[in-house]
Design a protein around this motif. Structure first.
Motif, PDB file in Angstrom:
ATOM      1  N   LEU A 199     135.878 103.849 131.631  1.00 47.36           N
ATOM      2  CA  LEU A 199     135.373 103.964 130.431  1.00 47.36           C
ATOM      3  C   LEU A 199     133.755 103.613 130.444  1.00 47.36           C
ATOM      4  N   GLY A 200     132.630 104.733 129.710  1.00 46.97           N
ATOM      5  CA  GLY A 200     131.300 103.992 129.998  1.00 46.97           C
ATOM      6  C   GLY A 200     130.888 103.881 128.639  1.00 46.97           C
ATOM      7  N   ASN A 201     130.330 102.301 129.432  1.00 46.03           N
ATOM      8  CA  ASN A 201     130.078 100.884 128.617  1.00 46.03           C
ATOM      9  C   ASN A 201     128.652 101.883 127.142  1.00 46.03           C
ATOM     10  N   VAL A 202     129.094 101.125 126.273  1.00 41.44           N
ATOM     11  CA  VAL A 202     128.051 101.576 124.957  1.00 41.44           C
ATOM     12  C   VAL A 202     126.305 101.921 125.430  1.00 41.44           C
ATOM     13  N   ASP A 203     125.845 101.249 126.131  1.00 38.05           N
ATOM     14  CA  ASP A 203     124.525 101.549 127.211  1.00 38.05           C
ATOM     15  C   ASP A 203     123.448 102.078 128.240  1.00 38.05           C
ATOM     16  N   GLU A 204     125.644 103.269 128.102  1.00 38.38           N
ATOM     17  CA  GLU A 204     125.001 103.846 129.842  1.00 38.38           C
ATOM     18  C   GLU A 204     124.814 105.186 129.414  1.00 38.38           C
ATOM     19  N   LEU A 205     124.362 105.311 128.014  1.00 39.20           N
ATOM     20  CA  LEU A 205     123.888 106.890 128.180  1.00 39.20           C
ATOM     21  C   LEU A 205     122.126 106.680 127.284  1.00 39.20           C
ATOM     22  N   ASN A 206     121.561 105.351 127.223  1.00 43.67           N
ATOM     23  CA  ASN A 206     120.473 105.055 126.659  1.00 43.67           C
ATOM     24  C   ASN A 206     118.988 106.036 127.224  1.00 43.67           C
ATOM     25  N   SER A 207     119.074 104.838 129.554  1.00 43.57           N
ATOM     26  CA  SER A 207     118.085 105.788 129.734  1.00 43.57           C
ATOM     27  C   SER A 207     117.523 107.041 129.270  1.00 43.57           C
ATOM     28  N   THR A 208     118.764 107.789 129.253  1.00 35.95           N
ATOM     29  CA  THR A 208     119.150 109.351 129.288  1.00 35.95           C
ATOM     30  C   THR A 208     118.143 110.115 128.271  1.00 35.95           C
ATOM     31  N   ALA A 209     119.054 108.981 126.583  1.00 37.80           N
ATOM     32  CA  ALA A 209     117.890 109.304 125.106  1.00 37.80           C
ATOM     33  C   ALA A 209     116.722 108.638 125.793  1.00 37.80           C
ATOM     34  N   VAL A 210     116.507 108.152 126.208  1.00 35.62           N
ATOM     35  CA  VAL A 210     114.777 107.779 126.968  1.00 35.62           C
ATOM     36  C   VAL A 210     113.888 108.512 126.927  1.00 35.62           C
ATOM     37  N   PHE A 211     114.430 109.210 128.415  1.00 34.78           N
ATOM     38  CA  PHE A 211     113.714 110.221 129.101  1.00 34.78           C
ATOM     39  C   PHE A 211     113.938 111.540 128.435  1.00 34.78           C
ATOM     40  N   LEU A 212     114.881 112.033 127.191  1.00 35.57           N
ATOM     41  CA  LEU A 212     114.481 113.164 126.494  1.00 35.57           C
ATOM     42  C   LEU A 212     113.647 113.051 125.837  1.00 35.57           C
ATOM     43  N   ALA A 213     113.923 111.703 125.269  1.00 37.64           N
ATOM     44  CA  ALA A 213     112.612 111.374 123.628  1.00 37.64           C
ATOM     45  C   ALA A 213     110.942 111.651 123.898  1.00 37.64           C
ATOM     46  N   SER A 214     110.875 110.899 125.456  1.00 42.76           N
ATOM     47  CA  SER A 214     110.201 110.667 126.088  1.00 42.76           C
ATOM     48  C   SER A 214     109.221 112.275 126.894  1.00 42.76           C
ATOM     49  N   ASN A 215     107.595 111.620 127.182  1.00 37.45           N
ATOM     50  CA  ASN A 215     106.749 112.647 127.608  1.00 37.45           C
ATOM     51  C   ASN A 215     107.026 112.690 129.216  1.00 37.45           C
ATOM     52  N   ALA A 216     108.341 112.210 129.771  1.00 35.49           N
ATOM     53  CA  ALA A 216     108.939 112.006 131.177  1.00 35.49           C
ATOM     54  C   ALA A 216     109.473 113.657 131.346  1.00 35.49           C
ATOM     55  N   SER A 217     110.155 114.093 129.930  1.00 32.61           N
ATOM     56  CA  SER A 217     110.574 115.451 130.541  1.00 32.61           C
ATOM     57  C   SER A 217     109.409 117.225 129.387  1.00 32.61           C
ATOM     58  N   THR A 218     108.861 116.443 129.844  1.00 33.26           N
ATOM     59  CA  THR A 218     108.093 117.791 128.963  1.00 33.26           C
ATOM     60  C   THR A 218     108.209 119.312 129.130  1.00 33.26           C
ATOM     61  N   PHE A 219     108.614 119.440 130.238  1.00 40.42           N
ATOM     62  CA  PHE A 219     109.221 120.656 131.057  1.00 40.42           C
ATOM     63  C   PHE A 219     110.873 121.073 130.954  1.00 40.42           C
ATOM     64  N   MET A 220     111.259 120.252 129.795  1.00 36.73           N
ATOM     65  CA  MET A 220     113.032 120.073 129.953  1.00 36.73           C
ATOM     66  C   MET A 220     112.815 120.886 128.352  1.00 36.73           C
ATOM     67  N   THR A 221     113.441 121.572 127.397  1.00 39.00           N
ATOM     68  CA  THR A 221     114.393 121.711 126.698  1.00 39.00           C
ATOM     69  C   THR A 221     115.663 122.540 127.351  1.00 39.00           C
ATOM     70  N   GLY A 222     117.083 123.078 125.703  1.00 33.81           N
ATOM     71  CA  GLY A 222     118.103 123.591 126.305  1.00 33.81           C
ATOM     72  C   GLY A 222     118.699 123.630 127.025  1.00 33.81           C
ATOM     73  N   SER A 223     118.483 122.099 127.169  1.00 32.94           N
ATOM     74  CA  SER A 223     119.413 121.856 128.815  1.00 32.94           C
ATOM     75  C   SER A 223     120.447 120.674 127.685  1.00 32.94           C
ATOM     76  N   ASP A 224     121.910 120.398 128.539  1.00 30.05           N
ATOM     77  CA  ASP A 224     122.918 119.827 128.814  1.00 30.05           C
ATOM     78  C   ASP A 224     123.574 118.846 130.115  1.00 30.05           C
ATOM     79  N   ILE A 225     123.039 117.907 129.848  1.00 24.91           N
ATOM     80  CA  ILE A 225     123.004 116.255 130.404  1.00 24.91           C
ATOM     81  C   ILE A 225     124.524 115.525 130.214  1.00 24.91           C
ATOM     82  N   ILE A 226     125.054 115.834 131.634  1.00 17.74           N
ATOM     83  CA  ILE A 226     126.758 115.446 131.098  1.00 17.74           C
ATOM     84  C   ILE A 226     127.407 114.228 132.011  1.00 17.74           C
ATOM     85  N   ILE A 227     127.744 113.080 131.092  1.00 18.33           N
ATOM     86  CA  ILE A 227     127.008 111.813 131.650  1.00 18.33           C
ATOM     87  C   ILE A 227     128.722 111.588 131.815  1.00 18.33           C
ATOM     88  N   ASP A 228     129.191 111.611 132.184  1.00 19.14           N
ATOM     89  CA  ASP A 228     130.771 111.236 132.193  1.00 19.14           C
ATOM     90  C   ASP A 228     131.680 110.593 133.459  1.00 19.14           C
TER      91      ASP A 228
END
Ligand SMILES: NC(=O)c1ccc[n+]([C@@H]2O[C@H](COP(=O)([O-])OP(=O)(O)OC[C@H]3O[C@@H](n4cnc5c(N)ncnc54)[C@H](O)[C@@H]3O)[C@@H](O)[C@H]2O)c1
Length: 234
Positions: A199-228
């Motif tokens: 199973l995934g650990n509770v902290d293994e989605l954190n970096s993606t959340a930070v990425f999507l929240a930040s200016n590192a992903s400014t051209f990204m919208t309407g995307s879905d990222i599968i982490i499984d």
């Protein structure tokens, strides 16, 4: 995820949930550890008026609403469709899908008014893409497909305000949601069907959340990222 956002310099954080005790202690911990305003707001995401009121208070108390992460959700597993109680079905849709919409709507209204754009992140699920097996969970799967499609729809509508909307779709994660006796035997099966065999650990989605929240992903919208752990690969 809240902690990960604090680690990278988030200036203030609000946590919304129905669990007062958990919420208060999480906010206190973040406040102490990162020395930033962190507050808990008790709210049921199904209650449109309450969500709007709380979001308005958050903007007033903390200065602005720039990032929204919608994670509140419940699961109903092992529910054969032919006997699924309709009130249970409606409750799940109300929390997972309507609740996500209500939070996005009230945060979106504030972000539009602020005029600085924003980033909204939904927690979908691989169940919005594939049908989990062997547990029967038609309503959960449908709710998460709805969350993912809702995110894409809002992304298109709100791009004119520079509000980005993306979703993260986790596979099986080792969280409270899955720490129930009824799922113990199935968890072994889930691991065996996950190429990474865990199973995934509770902290293994954190970096993606930070990425999507930040200016590192400014051209990204309407995307879905599968982490499984590779579950949806095959
Ligand atoms: N754990 C997994 O394997 C997994 C996989 C894919 C997606 N997800 C999704 O991740 C999200 C977080 O789940 P989790 O695994 O951390 O479970 P969790 O049970 O630990 O967290 C869910 C939170 O939602 C809150 N909540 C429930 N109903 C609410 C309501 N009406 N109003 C406000 N808050 C409410 C709960 O109190 C809880 O704190 C959920 O949307 C879930 O569907 C989880």
């Amino acid at each position: 995820m809240s902690e990960a956002l604090c680690e990278v310099g988030c200036k203030a954080i609000a946590i919304m949930d129905v669990l007062q005790e958990h919420g208060d202690s999480a906010a206190l911990e973040l406040n102490k550890k990162y020395n930033i305003p962190a507050a808990f707001y008790k709210v049921d995401v199904r209650d449109a008026e309450a969500v709007k009121e709380v979001m308005t208070s958050i903007a007033a108390d903390l200065g602005s609403v720039d990032v929204l992460l919608c994670s509140a959700g419940i699961a109903d597993s092992n529910m054969p469709a032919e006997t699924y109680d309709i009130e249970r079905f409606r409750r799940l849709i109300d929390i997972n899908l309507t609740g996500t919409f209500l939070c996005a709507q009230s945060a979106g209204q504030i972000m539009i008014k602020q005029g600085n754009g924003g980033s909204i992140i939904f927690i979908g699920s691989m169940s919005g893409h594939i049908v989990n097996w062997p547990q029967e969970q038609s309503c959960y799967n449908a709710s998460k497909a709805g969350v993912i499609q809702l995110g894409k729809s809002l992304a298109a509508e709100w791009s004119k305000y520079n509000i980005r909307v993306n979703s993260i779709s986790p596979g099986y994660m080792d969280t409270a949601l899955n720490r129930v006796p009824a799922l113990e035997a199935q968890k072994k099966l889930w691991c065996s069907r996950t190429p990474m065999n865990r199973l995934g650990n509770v902290d293994e989605l954190n970096s993606t959340a930070v990425f999507l929240a930040s200016n590192a992903s400014t051209f990204m919208t309407g995307s879905d990222i599968i982490i499984d752990g590779g579950y949806c690969c095959w």
